[in-house]
Structures are given as structure tokens and as C-alpha cells.
Design an enzyme around this catalytic site. Structure first.
Site, PDB file in Angstrom:
ATOM      1  N   ASP A  60       0.147  -7.687   1.546  1.00 55.69           N
ATOM      2  CA  ASP A  60       0.732  -6.321   1.562  1.00 55.69           C
ATOM      3  C   ASP A  60       2.300  -6.435   1.472  1.00 55.69           C
ATOM      4  OD1 ASP A  60       0.459  -3.484   1.850  1.00 55.69           O
ATOM      5  OD2 ASP A  60      -0.003  -3.366   3.580  1.00 55.69           O
ATOM      6  N   HIS A  64       0.812  -1.614   0.174  1.00 53.01           N
ATOM      7  CA  HIS A  64      -0.008  -0.092  -0.118  1.00 53.01           C
ATOM      8  C   HIS A  64       0.255   1.133  -0.563  1.00 53.01           C
ATOM      9  CE1 HIS A  64       0.131  -0.216   4.349  1.00 53.01           C
ATOM     10  NE2 HIS A  64       0.669   1.457   4.884  1.00 53.01           N
ATOM     11  N   SER A  66       4.436   2.375   7.986  1.00 52.89           N
ATOM     12  CA  SER A  66       4.129   1.634   7.163  1.00 52.89           C
ATOM     13  C   SER A  66       5.604   0.431   6.353  1.00 52.89           C
ATOM     14  CB  SER A  66       2.907   1.618   6.287  1.00 52.89           C
ATOM     15  OG  SER A  66       2.004   1.346   6.211  1.00 52.89           O
TER      16      SER A  66
END
Length: 496
Positions: free
Chosen positions: A157, A127, A231
């Protein structure tokens, strides 16, 4: 209202922190390269030595993309010839020297990543780089390199990037996340809110968390502060090994409240290895649909306690079908690994390379059997093939059993409940609202395919199986039911 799951995404560059909040200071002091030892009730003395060794391997990921133009305020609709037409044209339309076109916008964002190979391979979250036109890796020494996306996997992911450095990069190694224990100290490094390299320390709060983000969820939960922009950053153990990739947080405000999630290294490593080799992930597939083994189902099948994964549907001509797996089997071991719950089987099969023949241990009618199944590559559309239509059953009056009104399959019932032609069994036409069957969710329009792991084609077959189960001392009957589209599940119905 529960707090939402929020990917620990990057913050747009143009954003600014509205305020700085001062947290209580924690005194930390001295560590060697050996594993940390702390006095009871205290945290590690320091993580400075470990951090110094790995900090240069952690990078900031910056991305940019062109966004199509949009108008936030629509132009007013004016009648033709209005005296205000020229006035509003000045504000809502481009001038002639602009070519009469609205220009697209360039949007930038930030995330984190880490180097796993000195030649330039970098791991981050999918992402973080999804939909990006350009991706750059910003290093701790101030250098910046353009990155190529080698491949990505939306289901876990994860993404793998490649840069071409002028000299070998500082890299970190993966550790074994399977050895983690709740309470072990961990360290997160990332790029929260675009501030740059930031280190936080916490413990493993839980393992194997399922946050409903995908079919392979088994996250590490930690209270080490993880925020937007973290992230793709690494979660280290106290030996400086990567045991997780920080991915998501629970937060009502977008900031850390001490509940963060990381993809375990045991999940990430095989995915990244396949991306590096094939530019994609090639998961294993055997062609079954599964469901959890509840206490009621375990009792019905004579398992003693809930364990394994219950097979609801076996796709025709699939590896499982060719290997002898049947609906109603409970897989308790796959390729030498114990299957304690449904997610164990999902992950284990996916991690198995195609064309590998494995041993599968199943519980079938109370007895353990060992089968051999040759794993195939997961198809793009994993749907069971249609089976051959069942012959039309003779029409007989409906019967009742356990508060369920049962009817033999007919064309009229197929049309009334929109039951596909390939589905065979006994149709439920009514259920007493006060019955245990209603409590279990059975309803008109469903089709009973099996009772007690025996196929049924008429109401009499259902009654016969129920009587046999009662004589065997069973407290509940295990039904395999299907909806009109063919989606099957096992349901236990009390016999008393």
C-alpha cells in the site's frame, strides 16, 4: 462483532464534520533537538521543536477523478401510450438541449504524504491515489503542485509521487524502524477529515502486527490518533525521522479509538527505492510454499521449539529446487538473517534482489545443512509447475492406520475425488470421526504424500513409516497431505 479494519482514507471535500468534540487537554512543554527525556509516568515535555522542523515536509494529497453517471432512482416502467409518459420523461430524462446524455461527476478526495527528497519525491499510500485522474500536493505554505505517479505497490500500500518545485523542498529522512521498542514515543502528522496539517502524539503499542491486509504485513501499532485522511502521512520518532507510513485503523465508527497501524520504514525503503529506479517493485522469489512450524511439527522434526518456516511445496525448476531445497525442510536462516517465523522468510526473500546468490540454512531430518540458492524475480503468477504423472499403482484392498482408511491411488479414486494426474501418494478414503486424525482435519479425498518426511506410494508404506516413528520414540507422525488441486500442507497426527 469485531471492529473492522479501515484504511485511514481521506474524506470527500464536500463532506462537513457534523460536530466538534472537545477532548481533555494535555499540557506539553519544552524540547531541544536532542532525544526527549521524560520523568517516569509522564509523556514528553514537548514536541514543538521537532514538529517545527518537519511540518513543512508533510503535504496534503488531493485527488480527483471522473465517475461515470449513475441514476439513484430508476425510471418507472410505463405501458406504451400511457398518459403519464411525458410527465415522467421530464423528471427522468435529459432535456433535448442537454444532448440527451447524463454527465459524469467529478469526485475529489484527500489524504496525506511527505517529501523525502528536496527535488520533489513524495511518499503516500497507494489507496490514496488509486484510480485518480489528477493528483496534487498541497504544501504547508499554501502552494499547490500537480504530482505525477512514479509507481505504486498494492501489496504494501505504498506509492511514490514526483512534483517539479520552483525551489528545493523541505524533506525528511527515514529512521530505523527496527530499533523501535514498545513504549517509544511517536508523532503522527497528517490531514484528518480534510482539516489540514494536524499533529498527534502517542507511543508504539506493538510491533510486527499482522492485520491480514497483505503478504508482507508487519505493521507498527500506535495509539497516536490516526483518522480518515491521515493515510500516507508520516509517523515520526522523537528525532524527527520517519519510522512509519500511517495506513490503517481499527474503528467501529471510522474515527480513532487509539489503534492505528503504520508501514515500518524498514519495509517501505526498499520498495520505494525500487519504484524510483524501475517504476515498479521487483521482488525476489525462490519458488516455495511455506507454512508455520507448530509445536507438534517442531517435536516431530526434532527442532526443540517452533522456529523457522516449513517448506510444503517446492516448484519444479525453481531457484529453490535448483539449490537443493526439499519439501519438509525448515528454513531457519536466509541470507544471514534469522527466520523465526513464516512472515520473516516471506519478507526477506521479497527484499532480496534478483540474481543474488544467498546462503540458506535448513533443518533436514534433524540436521542443519547450508545450501546456496540464486534468487530470481517473482513471476506474475507464482504457481507451482505440474510434476510428471506418477505411475498407476496396483489395486489393493484399503487398510487402516491411526483411524485413517488408506487406499492405493487408482483412476477410479482420481475421478471420485477429482485428484489431478500429477499428484501421487496414498488416498484417504475414510476417517474415524472420533480419531485424532479427524481432529487434525484429515478427510476423505486427501492424498498422503509423505510420512515422517519419507515419500509413500502405498498403504503399506504408511504403516511402515508409522511403525518406524513409534520405535524411534516419536509421539506424533508428520504427514504431508495434498488436496485434489495439489495444495499441500504438513499435519501432525498423534501416534498413541
Amino acid at each position: 462483532m469485531p471492529a473492522p479494519f479501515v484504511p485511514s482514507r481521506r474524506l470527500p471535500r464536500r463532506s462537513r464534520l457534523p460536530a466538534l468534540l472537545l477532548a481533555g487537554a494535555v499540557a506539553l512543554a519544552g524540547i531541544g533537538s536532542a532525544p526527549l527525556h521524560a520523568a517516569p509516568g509522564k509523556g514528553p515535555d514537548t514536541v514543538a521543536d521537532v514538529a517545527e522542523k518537519v511540518m513543512d515536509a508533510v503535504v496534503n494529497i488531493s485527488t480527483s477523478q471522473n465517475v461515470a453517471p449513475s441514476r439513484s432512482v430508476p425510471a418507472p416502467q410505463l405501458p406504451p401510450g400511457s398518459p403519464y409518459e411525458d410527465f415522467f420523461d421530464e423528471f427522468f430524462k435529459r432535456r433535448p438541449d442537454d444532448g440527451g446524455e447524463q454527465r459524469s461527476r467529478r469526485v475529489s478526495s484527500l489524504g496525506s504524504g511527505f517529501v523525502i527528497d528536496p527535488s520533489g519525491f513524495i511518499v503516500t499510500n497507494n489507496h490514496v491515489i488509486s484510480d485518480a485522474d489528477e493528483v496534487f500536493a498541497n504544501f504547508n505554505d499554501g502552494s499547490k503542485l500537480k504530482a505525477e505517479v512514479v509507481g505504486r505497490d498494492a501489496k504494501t500500500d505504498l506509492a511514490l509521487l514526483k512534483v517539479n518545485p520552483p525551489r528545493p523542498l523541505v524533506a525528511v529522512k527515514f529512521g530505523d524502524s527496527e530499533k523501535l521498542r514498545v513504549g517509544d514515543w511517536v508523532m503522527a502528522i497528517g490531514n484528518p477529515f480534510g482539516l489540514g496539517g494536524t499533529l498527534t502524539v502517542g507511543v508504539v503499542s506493538a510491533r510486527n502486527r499482522d492485520i491480514n491486509s497483505g503478504p508482507y504485513d508487519n505493521f507498527i501499532q500506535t495509539d497516536a490518533a490516526i483518522n480518515r485522511g491521515n493515510s500516507g502521512g508520516p509517523l515520526f520518532n522523537m528525532e524527527g525521522e520517519v519510522i512509519g507510513i500511517n495506513t490503517a485503523i481499527i474503528s467501529p465508527s471510522g474515527g480513532s479509538i487509539g489503534i492505528g497501524f503504520a508501514v515500518p520504514s524498514a519495509t517501505a525503503q526498499p520498495v520505494l527505492a525500487q519504484i524510483e529506479q524501475f517504476k515498479e517493485v521487483r521482488r525476489g522469489w525462490i519458488g516455495v510454499r511455506i507454512q508455520p512450524v507448530t509445536e507438534d511439527i517442531a517435536e516431530s522434526l526434532g527442532l526443540g521449539k517452533p522456529r523457522g518456516a516449513l517448506i510444503g511445496v517446492v516448484t519444479e525448476n525453481s531457484p529453490a529446487a535448483q539449490g537443493g531445497v526439499k519439501a519438509g525442510d525448515v528454513i531457519v536462516k536466509f541470507n544471514g538473517r534469522d527466520i523465526k517465523e513464516v512472515r520473516d522468510l516471506t519478507r526477506t526473500v521479497a527484499d532480496t534482489m534478483a540474481d543474488t546468490e544467498v546462503e540458506v540454512v535448513v533443518i533436514r531430518k534433524g540436521k542443519e545443512e547450508t545450501l546456496r540458492v540464486k534468487v530470481a524475480r517473482m513471476p506474475e503468477d507464482d504457481k507451482p509447475d505440474a510434476s510428471k504423472p506418477a505411475p498407476e499403482a496396483q489395486k489393493v484392498p484399503p487398510k487402516k492406520a491411526l483411524g485413517i482408511e488408506l487406499s492405493a491411488m487408482s483412476e477410479d479414486l482420481r475421478k471420485r475425488y477429482r485428484i489431478k494426474s500429477e499428484i501421487s501418494g496414498v488416498v484417504i478414503t475414510d476417517v474415524d470421526r472420533s480419531s485424532p486424525a479427524a481432529d487434525k482435519g484429515l478427510k476423505a479425498g486427501q492424498v498422503i504424500v509423505q510420512v515422517g518426511q519419507e515419500a509413500v506410494a502405498s498403504p503399506a508404506d504408511v504403516e511402515k513409516q508409522i511403525d518406524a516413528l513409534r520405535k524411534a520414540g516419536k509421539r506424533s507422525a508428520l504427514f504431508l497431505v495434498s488436496d485434489g488441486e495439489g495444495k499441500q500442507e504438513f499435519v501432525t497426527v498423534p501416534l498413541n
